[in-house]
Motif scaffolding. Structure first.
Motif, PDB file in Angstrom:
ATOM      1  N   ASN A  30      87.655  91.593  -5.830  1.00  0.00           N
ATOM      2  CA  ASN A  30      88.523  91.060  -4.794  1.00  0.00           C
ATOM      3  C   ASN A  30      88.820  92.154  -3.766  1.00  0.00           C
ATOM      4  O   ASN A  30      89.350  93.199  -4.114  1.00  0.00           O
ATOM      5  CB  ASN A  30      89.811  90.553  -5.455  1.00  0.00           C
ATOM      6  N   GLU A  32      91.097  92.431  -1.654  1.00  0.00           N
ATOM      7  CA  GLU A  32      92.509  92.747  -1.516  1.00  0.00           C
ATOM      8  C   GLU A  32      93.062  93.486  -2.727  1.00  0.00           C
ATOM      9  O   GLU A  32      94.188  93.974  -2.695  1.00  0.00           O
ATOM     10  CB  GLU A  32      93.318  91.470  -1.256  1.00  0.00           C
ATOM     11  N   GLY A  33      92.289  93.571  -3.788  1.00  0.00           N
ATOM     12  CA  GLY A  33      92.736  94.305  -4.972  1.00  0.00           C
ATOM     13  C   GLY A  33      92.726  95.794  -4.708  1.00  0.00           C
ATOM     14  O   GLY A  33      92.056  96.288  -3.802  1.00  0.00           O
ATOM     15  N   HIS A  34      93.462  96.512  -5.505  1.00  0.00           N
ATOM     16  CA  HIS A  34      93.609  97.948  -5.322  1.00  0.00           C
ATOM     17  C   HIS A  34      92.492  98.743  -5.990  1.00  0.00           C
ATOM     18  O   HIS A  34      92.129  98.464  -7.128  1.00  0.00           O
ATOM     19  CB  HIS A  34      94.954  98.412  -5.891  1.00  0.00           C
ATOM     20  N   GLU A  64      94.469  99.962 -15.243  1.00  0.00           N
ATOM     21  CA  GLU A  64      93.666  99.427 -14.147  1.00  0.00           C
ATOM     22  C   GLU A  64      92.165  99.462 -14.442  1.00  0.00           C
ATOM     23  O   GLU A  64      91.453  98.500 -14.169  1.00  0.00           O
ATOM     24  CB  GLU A  64      93.945 100.189 -12.846  1.00  0.00           C
ATOM     25  N   HIS A  68      89.494  96.331 -14.191  1.00  0.00           N
ATOM     26  CA  HIS A  68      88.350  96.359 -13.275  1.00  0.00           C
ATOM     27  C   HIS A  68      87.024  96.230 -14.028  1.00  0.00           C
ATOM     28  O   HIS A  68      86.101  95.566 -13.554  1.00  0.00           O
ATOM     29  CB  HIS A  68      88.377  97.630 -12.438  1.00  0.00           C
ATOM     30  N   SER A 172      96.695  94.231 -14.797  1.00  0.00           N
ATOM     31  CA  SER A 172      96.600  95.263 -13.772  1.00  0.00           C
ATOM     32  C   SER A 172      97.708  95.051 -12.749  1.00  0.00           C
ATOM     33  O   SER A 172      98.404  94.020 -12.763  1.00  0.00           O
ATOM     34  CB  SER A 172      95.244  95.198 -13.069  1.00  0.00           C
ATOM     35  N   ASP A 174      97.291  94.155  -9.893  1.00  0.00           N
ATOM     36  CA  ASP A 174      96.885  92.990  -9.108  1.00  0.00           C
ATOM     37  C   ASP A 174      96.941  91.702  -9.920  1.00  0.00           C
ATOM     38  O   ASP A 174      96.529  90.649  -9.452  1.00  0.00           O
ATOM     39  CB  ASP A 174      95.459  93.189  -8.567  1.00  0.00           C
ATOM     40  N   GLN A 176      95.319  91.087 -12.851  1.00  0.00           N
ATOM     41  CA  GLN A 176      94.108  90.816 -13.632  1.00  0.00           C
ATOM     42  C   GLN A 176      94.342  91.188 -15.089  1.00  0.00           C
ATOM     43  O   GLN A 176      94.963  92.214 -15.383  1.00  0.00           O
ATOM     44  CB  GLN A 176      92.931  91.644 -13.112  1.00  0.00           C
TER      45      GLN A 176
END
Length: 189
Positions: A30, A32-34, A64, A68, A172, A174, A176
C-alpha cells in the motif's frame, strides 16, 4: 561506484561479521503505508549461505517488519562501516517470519543464542547484494551493547511478554496483521 552481486561473497561476509549494528528495511504494498527501518544490535544475524540470512528478532514496541513480510515479503538489510575503510553493503531479498514452536524454528533456533525477549526469527532468501562507497558515513567508535532490552525482557518474564506481544505486536502501525497476529487470529477461531 556501486556494484551488484547475486550472492554474498567471502569478502562481504567478512565485512558483515565486523559490523556491530545493521538496519532492516521493509514496506507494505500500500503506497500510503509506512516504510519501516529498524536498527538491530547484538550478535543476532546469521549468514546461512551465500543467498540466505536470518536474524533473531527481539520483542519490541512494534512489529512492522513482520506485517510487511506477511504483506509482500520484501526486505532489505543495510550494513555500513563506521570504523576502518568506508563501505555500505545492502542485501535484498524475500523474507518470512519464523515463530517459536514451528518446525522451521526448531531447525534454525540452535544457530542463535536465544536472548531474553526472543519473539521470532526473520529469514530471507537473497536475490541481490549491493556495495557502495560509504564515503559520507562518519567514523564512530563501538563502546558495547546496550543491555536495557534484555534486562527488561528478563524482568518481565515470558507470561508478561506474551501479554505485551498481544497488545503491541499483532498489528502494524498501519493496521496490518503481523505473523504473530495471524497466528493469534487462527487460534481464536
Amino acid at each position: 561506484m556501486g556494484k551488484m552481486f547475486s550472492a554474498i561473497l567471502p569478502e562481504h561476509e567478512a565485512f558483515i561479521r565486523k559490523q556491530h549494528v545493521f538496519f532492516v528495511g521493509s514496506a507494505p504494498m500500500n503506497e500510503e503505508g509506512h516504510v519501516n527501518i529498524s536498527p538491530k544490535g547484538h550478535d543476532v544475524l546469521r549468514i546461512l549461505s551465500p543467498t540466505a540470512v536470518a536474524y533473531l528478532d527481539l520483542t519490541g514496541s512494534g512489529n512492522e517488519t513482520s506485517a510487511h513480510l506477511e504483506d509482500n515479503g520484501r526486505i532489505t538489510f543495510l550494513f555500513m562501516a563506521v570504523e576502518g575503510p568506508p563501505m555500505i553493503l545492502r542485501l535484498y531479498g524475500k523474507g518470512r517470519v519464523i515463530l517459536p514452536g514451528t518446525e522451521a524454528w526448531e531447525a534454525l533456533a540452535p544457530q542463535f543464542e536465544l536472548l531474553p525477549g526472543a519473539r521470532q526469527i526473520i529469514y530471507a532468501d537473497l536475490h541481490a547484494v549491493k556495495t557502495s562507497c560509504g564515503y559520507s558515513v562518519p567514523f564512530f567508535s563501538y563502546e558495547g551493547e546496550r543491555e536495557t532490552l534484555q534486562k527488561w525482557a528478563a524482568a518481565k518474564g515470558e507470561p508478561a511478554l506474551q501479554e505485551y506481544r498481544l497488545e503491541k505486536n499483532t498489528l502494524s502501525m498501519d493496521g496490518q496483521l503481523t505473523t504473530y497476529g495471524q497466528l493469534m487470529k487462527k487460534t481464536e477461531t
